[in-house]
Design a protein around this motif. Structure first.
Motif, PDB file in Angstrom:
ATOM      1  N   ASP A   1      -6.720  -6.274  -7.348  1.00  8.47           N
ATOM      2  CA  ASP A   1      -7.832  -5.395  -7.829  1.00  8.47           C
ATOM      3  C   ASP A   1      -8.063  -3.819  -8.795  1.00  8.47           C
ATOM      4  OD1 ASP A   1      -9.905  -7.965  -8.247  1.00  8.47           O
ATOM      5  OD2 ASP A   1     -10.411  -8.147  -6.378  1.00  8.47           O
ATOM      6  N   ALA A   2      -7.558  -3.114  -6.910  1.00  6.94           N
ATOM      7  CA  ALA A   2      -7.474  -2.151  -7.407  1.00  6.94           C
ATOM      8  C   ALA A   2      -6.719  -1.181  -8.721  1.00  6.94           C
ATOM      9  CB  ALA A   2      -7.660  -1.187  -6.093  1.00  6.94           C
ATOM     10  N   ARG A   3      -5.313  -1.820  -8.577  1.00  7.23           N
ATOM     11  CA  ARG A   3      -4.646  -1.632  -9.910  1.00  7.23           C
ATOM     12  C   ARG A   3      -4.442  -2.588 -10.582  1.00  7.23           C
ATOM     13  NH1 ARG A   3      -3.994  -0.892  -4.655  1.00  7.23           N
ATOM     14  NH2 ARG A   3      -2.881   0.903  -4.111  1.00  7.23           N
TER      15      ARG A   3
ATOM     16  N   GLU B   1       1.188  -1.227  -0.034  1.00  8.35           N
ATOM     17  CA  GLU B   1      -0.213  -0.032   0.466  1.00  8.35           C
ATOM     18  C   GLU B   1       1.041   1.495   0.604  1.00  8.35           C
ATOM     19  OE1 GLU B   1      -2.139  -0.780   3.360  1.00  8.35           O
ATOM     20  OE2 GLU B   1      -4.054  -1.870   1.902  1.00  8.35           O
ATOM     21  N   ALA B   2       1.915   1.367   0.879  1.00  8.35           N
ATOM     22  CA  ALA B   2       3.028   1.708   0.818  1.00  8.35           C
ATOM     23  C   ALA B   2       3.874   2.339  -0.623  1.00  8.35           C
ATOM     24  CB  ALA B   2       4.389   1.728   1.458  1.00  8.35           C
ATOM     25  N   MET B   3       3.500   1.496  -1.782  1.00  6.10           N
ATOM     26  CA  MET B   3       4.261   1.595  -2.770  1.00  6.10           C
ATOM     27  C   MET B   3       3.783   2.334  -4.295  1.00  6.10           C
ATOM     28  SD  MET B   3       4.229  -1.580  -6.279  1.00  6.10           S
ATOM     29  CE  MET B   3       5.634  -2.808  -4.402  1.00  6.10           C
ATOM     30  N   PRO B   4       4.414   3.472  -4.272  1.00 11.99           N
ATOM     31  CA  PRO B   4       4.253   4.494  -5.515  1.00 11.99           C
ATOM     32  C   PRO B   4       3.480   3.698  -6.708  1.00 11.99           C
ATOM     33  CG  PRO B   4       6.091   4.344  -5.189  1.00 11.99           C
ATOM     34  CD  PRO B   4       6.059   3.613  -3.935  1.00 11.99           C
TER      35      PRO B   4
ATOM     36  N   LEU C   1      -5.186 -11.739   2.968  1.00 13.42           N
ATOM     37  CA  LEU C   1      -5.348 -12.408   1.477  1.00 13.42           C
ATOM     38  C   LEU C   1      -6.240 -11.435   1.213  1.00 13.42           C
ATOM     39  CD1 LEU C   1      -5.613 -14.206  -0.430  1.00 13.42           C
ATOM     40  CD2 LEU C   1      -6.095 -15.736   0.838  1.00 13.42           C
ATOM     41  N   ALA C   2      -8.094 -11.075   2.043  1.00 10.91           N
ATOM     42  CA  ALA C   2      -8.500 -10.399   1.123  1.00 10.91           C
ATOM     43  C   ALA C   2      -8.113  -8.747   1.192  1.00 10.91           C
ATOM     44  CB  ALA C   2      -9.659 -10.290   2.205  1.00 10.91           C
ATOM     45  N   ALA C   3      -7.156  -8.669   1.861  1.00 12.88           N
ATOM     46  CA  ALA C   3      -6.681  -6.939   1.917  1.00 12.88           C
ATOM     47  C   ALA C   3      -6.312  -6.993   0.376  1.00 12.88           C
ATOM     48  CB  ALA C   3      -5.898  -6.718   2.805  1.00 12.88           C
ATOM     49  N   LEU C   4      -5.125  -8.241   0.316  1.00 16.32           N
ATOM     50  CA  LEU C   4      -4.082  -7.975  -0.845  1.00 16.32           C
ATOM     51  C   LEU C   4      -5.184  -8.249  -2.423  1.00 16.32           C
ATOM     52  CD1 LEU C   4      -1.466  -8.780  -2.165  1.00 16.32           C
ATOM     53  CD2 LEU C   4      -1.667 -11.079  -1.664  1.00 16.32           C
ATOM     54  N   ARG C   5      -5.941  -9.114  -2.191  1.00 23.79           N
ATOM     55  CA  ARG C   5      -6.870  -9.264  -3.588  1.00 23.79           C
ATOM     56  C   ARG C   5      -7.650  -7.507  -3.714  1.00 23.79           C
ATOM     57  NH1 ARG C   5      -7.857 -12.502  -7.620  1.00 23.79           N
ATOM     58  NH2 ARG C   5      -7.228  -9.914  -8.428  1.00 23.79           N
ATOM     59  N   ARG C   6      -7.551  -7.131  -3.179  1.00 28.07           N
ATOM     60  CA  ARG C   6      -8.482  -5.470  -2.776  1.00 28.07           C
ATOM     61  C   ARG C   6      -7.337  -4.801  -3.797  1.00 28.07           C
ATOM     62  NH1 ARG C   6     -10.831  -6.782   2.081  1.00 28.07           N
ATOM     63  NH2 ARG C   6      -9.163  -5.949   3.082  1.00 28.07           N
TER      64      ARG C   6
ATOM     65  N   ALA D   1       2.591   0.478 -11.192  1.00 25.01           N
ATOM     66  CA  ALA D   1       2.281   0.172 -12.307  1.00 25.01           C
ATOM     67  C   ALA D   1       3.424  -0.891 -13.108  1.00 25.01           C
ATOM     68  CB  ALA D   1       2.190   2.043 -13.674  1.00 25.01           C
ATOM     69  N   GLY D   2       4.277  -1.484 -12.744  1.00 25.46           N
ATOM     70  CA  GLY D   2       4.793  -2.143 -14.022  1.00 25.46           C
ATOM     71  C   GLY D   2       4.812  -3.203 -12.930  1.00 25.46           C
ATOM     72  N   ILE D   3       3.933  -3.685 -12.684  1.00 20.88           N
ATOM     73  CA  ILE D   3       4.025  -5.147 -12.293  1.00 20.88           C
ATOM     74  C   ILE D   3       3.044  -5.990 -11.939  1.00 20.88           C
ATOM     75  CG2 ILE D   3       2.745  -6.428  -9.560  1.00 20.88           C
ATOM     76  CD1 ILE D   3       4.109  -3.973  -8.342  1.00 20.88           C
ATOM     77  N   ALA D   4       3.346  -7.002 -13.409  1.00 18.91           N
ATOM     78  CA  ALA D   4       1.989  -8.126 -14.389  1.00 18.91           C
ATOM     79  C   ALA D   4       1.517  -8.764 -13.261  1.00 18.91           C
ATOM     80  CB  ALA D   4       2.713  -9.228 -14.466  1.00 18.91           C
TER      81      ALA D   4
END
Length: 429
Positions: free
Chosen positions: A229-231, A188-191, A221-226, A196-199
């Motif tokens: 999805d947002a990106r 979440e702290a990642m700019p 796990l649910a937080a990671l899924r969200r 944008a470069g992550i597959a």
């Protein structure tokens, strides 16, 4: 069988090379030669019986020589043992792919790619995730995110994703471009310029296996899924260890109602009978590989969708349904927790017990809380001592793994924990 036993040991010492093994030490010791199994038990060439405490390296689900699984392999042998999946189909693969997809919500994991083991299931997923981006012209999305101390296999690509140095070693200099993080907060702290470069992101859900059986916080796990999805980032879940009932649900991701974009399974897929793996993904991913020849997924193995493996995997799924495995497992999960709590009370060397369903890691330390000196190899000593008490399992450093077949009864669990208690008392000093 004693003469045969000596011959087998000498031939092993002369010609075999074992995985994850210091071969000089191996050749200086007296190994066990395992020759027979039934249920949760294994016998060596000297006729001694052992509880299979790590499910034959985490693969065995329903027990050894399960009659339904044995019958499925024999019936398939009467038809054909192997046919190519390159350019041909086979009935058992068709049936198994439909059954696996049917374990997830409609319209989600609808495509199944078969391979040989957990590492190749991961290779399939990460290569698909990368080529998906390239096929769609998203040439800037070629990076992966993995978690510190994760483990995803030993082939080059899978090893490059891993975060345990003793297994990845030099491989971290090769393979895929990977950013490692410790938790979702770090993501979440990642700019945005970086995300944008992550597959894709890869994770062992609920519990990291090779990281001494350490659990993720509830809701992670649910937080990671969200976050994914947002990106617009794909989520790869490595359920090679956790799949097929190990956590108390068929798959670990179901505890938090998460469906990934790629799901990798192996080990328990065939109940420990045959080497086989599967990578499940979505129609949206599959569709990106259609069209011109350049978009084709050029990857596969000689034994992809082997009919024997598919047949026994289908039988294993039948056992889950007909023997109500997951329902019957719940009281045994609770019983194992009770038995291990008693172990901690009686053994001052037990520092912490980490349990997730029918998976447990028993971390050993000195009674004052300090770790045992690395050179004592305390975990190895305890596991070797457990042999004489009728228990087979392996350590991860000084964490003893207890991962029985799901078929274990309460009485058999009690036997295993009692044997482990004796081994800790004698071997952890």
């Amino acid at each position: 069988m004693r003469e045969d036993s000596r011959r087998w040991i000498e031939e092993d010492r002369s010609h075999c090379w074992h995985p994850f093994t210091r071969q000089a030490d191996w050749c200086a010791e007296e190994p066990l030669v395992l020759v027979r199994g039934e249920g949760v038990w294994l016998w060596d060439s000297e006729g001694r019986r052992y509880f299979d405490g790590n499910s034959s390296i985490w693969t065995n689900i329903h027990g050894h020589r399960h009659p339904r699984l044995d019958a499925a392999i024999r019936a398939q042998l009467d038809e054909v043992a192997h046919t190519s999946f390159l350019g041909f189909a086979n009935p058992r693969a068709s049936e198994l792919s439909a059954r696996l997809s049917g374990l997830f919500p409609d319209g989600t994991l609808e495509r199944v790619f078969f391979s040989d083991d957990g590492s190749t299931a991961i290779e399939c997923a990460v290569r698909m995730a990368l080529q998906y981006r390239l096929n769609r012209g998203e040439n800037g999305r070629t990076g992966f995110v993995a978690f510190e101390n994760g483990y995803h296999g030993d082939t080059l690509g899978a090893a490059s994703l891993g975060g345990v140095g003793r297994f990845t070693g030099l491989m971290q200099r090769f393979g895929f471009g990977v950013k490692r993080v410790t938790d979702v907060a770090a993501l979440e702290a990642m700019p945005e310029s970086e995300s944008a470069g992550i597959a894709a992101v890869i994770l062992e859900p609920l519990i990291q296996g090779v990281n001494e059986m350490r659990l993720w916080p509830q809701g992670m796990l649910a937080a990671l899924r969200r976050w994914c999805d947002a990106r617009g980032i794909h989520l790869i879940l490595d359920e090679v260890m956790t799949g097929f009932g190990r956590t108390g649900r068929m798959f670990a991701c179901q505890h938090e109602n998460v469906t990934p974009d790629f799901l990798c399974v192996a080990k328990g897929l065939t109940g420990g009978y045959m080497p086989m793996a599967a990578t499940l993904t979505t129609s949206a991913v599959y569709d990106a590989f259609l069209g011109c020849a350049e978009k084709t997924f050029y990857y596969g193995h000689s034994y992809t969708a082997n009919p024997l493996g598919c047949a026994v995997a289908l039988a294993g799924l039948d056992v889950f349904e007909q023997e109500r495995v997951l329902e019957n497992l719940q009281p045994n999960i609770a019983r194992m927790e009770e038995l291990l709590a008693g172990l901690k009370e009686r053994c001052p060397q037990v520092h912490e017990i980490r349990q997730c369903g029918f998976i447990a890691g028993i971390e050993l330390r000195q009674p004052d809380g300090n770790r045992f000196p690395a050179e004592t190899r305390t975990g190895e000593t305890v596991c070797r001592t457990a042999w004489k008490h009728g228990l087979l399992t392996r350590p991860i450093l000084d964490t003893i793994v207890l991962m029985p077949p799901l078929a274990a009864t309460e009485e058999e669990l009690a036997f295993a924990v009692a044997a482990l208690e004796k081994a800790i008392g004698e071997g952890a000093r």
